[in-house]
Write a protein that holds these residues in place. Structure first.
Motif, short mmCIF file in Angstrom:
data_model
loop_
_atom_site.label_atom_id
_atom_site.label_comp_id
_atom_site.label_asym_id
_atom_site.label_seq_id
_atom_site.Cartn_x
_atom_site.Cartn_y
_atom_site.Cartn_z
N GLU A 182 2.76 -3.37 -9.84
CA GLU A 182 3.32 -2.16 -9.22
C GLU A 182 4.76 -2.41 -8.77
O GLU A 182 5.64 -1.57 -9.00
CB GLU A 182 2.47 -1.72 -8.03
CG GLU A 182 2.94 -0.41 -7.46
CD GLU A 182 1.94 0.20 -6.49
OE1 GLU A 182 2.36 1.10 -5.75
OE2 GLU A 182 0.77 -0.21 -6.48
N ILE A 183 5.01 -3.54 -8.14
CA ILE A 183 6.38 -3.87 -7.73
C ILE A 183 7.29 -3.95 -8.94
O ILE A 183 8.39 -3.37 -8.96
CB ILE A 183 6.40 -5.20 -6.93
CG1 ILE A 183 5.72 -5.01 -5.57
CG2 ILE A 183 7.83 -5.70 -6.73
CD1 ILE A 183 5.46 -6.31 -4.83
N TRP A 192 8.00 -0.45 -10.37
CA TRP A 192 9.01 0.31 -9.63
C TRP A 192 10.41 -0.24 -9.87
O TRP A 192 11.37 0.52 -10.01
CB TRP A 192 8.68 0.33 -8.14
CG TRP A 192 7.62 1.33 -7.80
CD1 TRP A 192 6.35 1.07 -7.38
CD2 TRP A 192 7.73 2.75 -7.88
NE1 TRP A 192 5.65 2.24 -7.19
CE2 TRP A 192 6.48 3.30 -7.48
CE3 TRP A 192 8.75 3.63 -8.25
CZ2 TRP A 192 6.23 4.67 -7.45
CZ3 TRP A 192 8.50 4.99 -8.21
CH2 TRP A 192 7.27 5.50 -7.81
N THR A 251 11.45 0.86 -13.32
CA THR A 251 11.71 2.31 -13.36
C THR A 251 13.07 2.63 -12.74
O THR A 251 13.87 3.37 -13.33
CB THR A 251 10.59 3.07 -12.64
OG1 THR A 251 9.34 2.78 -13.30
CG2 THR A 251 10.83 4.56 -12.66
N VAL A 252 13.34 2.09 -11.58
CA VAL A 252 14.63 2.34 -10.93
C VAL A 252 15.77 1.76 -11.76
O VAL A 252 16.79 2.42 -11.99
CB VAL A 252 14.63 1.77 -9.49
CG1 VAL A 252 16.01 1.82 -8.89
CG2 VAL A 252 13.65 2.54 -8.62
N GLY A 274 8.69 0.40 -17.16
CA GLY A 274 8.32 0.58 -15.76
C GLY A 274 7.25 1.64 -15.58
O GLY A 274 6.29 1.45 -14.84
N LEU A 279 3.42 1.38 -14.12
CA LEU A 279 2.95 2.23 -13.02
C LEU A 279 1.77 3.10 -13.43
O LEU A 279 0.98 3.52 -12.58
CB LEU A 279 4.10 3.11 -12.51
CG LEU A 279 5.23 2.38 -11.80
CD1 LEU A 279 6.36 3.34 -11.47
CD2 LEU A 279 4.73 1.69 -10.54
N TYR A 322 -1.13 5.03 -11.12
CA TYR A 322 -0.75 6.38 -10.72
C TYR A 322 -1.04 7.38 -11.83
O TYR A 322 -0.63 7.18 -12.98
CB TYR A 322 0.74 6.45 -10.36
CG TYR A 322 1.11 5.61 -9.17
CD1 TYR A 322 0.83 6.05 -7.87
CD2 TYR A 322 1.73 4.38 -9.32
CE1 TYR A 322 1.17 5.29 -6.78
CE2 TYR A 322 2.07 3.61 -8.23
CZ TYR A 322 1.79 4.07 -6.96
OH TYR A 322 2.12 3.31 -5.87
#
Length: 160
Positions: free
Chosen positions: A17-18, A21, A24-25, A44, A48, A52
């Motif tokens: 998850e880290i 993110w 993704t960013v 990313g 996730l 999610y």
């Protein structure tokens, strides 16, 4: 429980998850910059999507569009050749950014440029070369996976 098992368990949930993110960013930031921003963003989101529902819903259409684009891109040999040349172009740009020749000074919307290239140096060059390698790898994969060769051409024989 061994250290390896504990690390795998931690990475399955928290670490992925880290990393998802972060990718993704970073992908959103890299999209306008030279580099494989879209690939980083999709990586990313795919990480996730393990945790999610919104990422799962976003990943499905992204995957379909990527496959459609890949099939379109390798439908003909001229498209494949032009895609390969795109990678050659990225390698050439990487060399230029590595060498960093002086450019004339100019400004766009009151932002000054020159005498050095913007973001010149080895970092941008490596980003461009990485993009070329990724593009060639994806091109090769797409050719093997989705290029549909034409059937054998038969010559009309005349018995005259």
């Amino acid at each position: 429980m061994t250290v390896g098992t504990a690390f795998k368990s931690w990475f399955r949930r928290t670490g992925s998850e880290i990393l998802g993110w972060i990718l993704t960013v970073a992908g959103v930031i890299l999209i306008p910059a030279p580099g494989p921003g879209t690939l980083v963003l999709v990586a990313g989101i795919s990480l996730l999507s393990r945790n999610y529902v919104w990422a799962q819903k976003l990943l499905g259409p992204l995957e379909r569009r990527a496959i459609e684009a890949a099939k379109f891109g390798v439908a003909t040999w001229p498209r494949i050749f032009l895609s390969f040349l795109g990678g050659v172009w990225l390698v050439g740009l990487g060399v230029v950014w590595w060498i960093s020749p002086e450019i004339p000074e100019f400004s766009i919307l009151s932002v000054g440029f020159g005498p050095e290239l913007p973001a010149h140096g080895w970092g941008t060059a490596i980003g461009l070369w990485t993009s070329a390698i990724a593009a060639w790898g994806l091109l090769a994969y797409s050719v093997v996976r989705w290029h549909e060769p034409r059937g054998p051409r038969t010559k009309a024989h005349s018995n005259a």
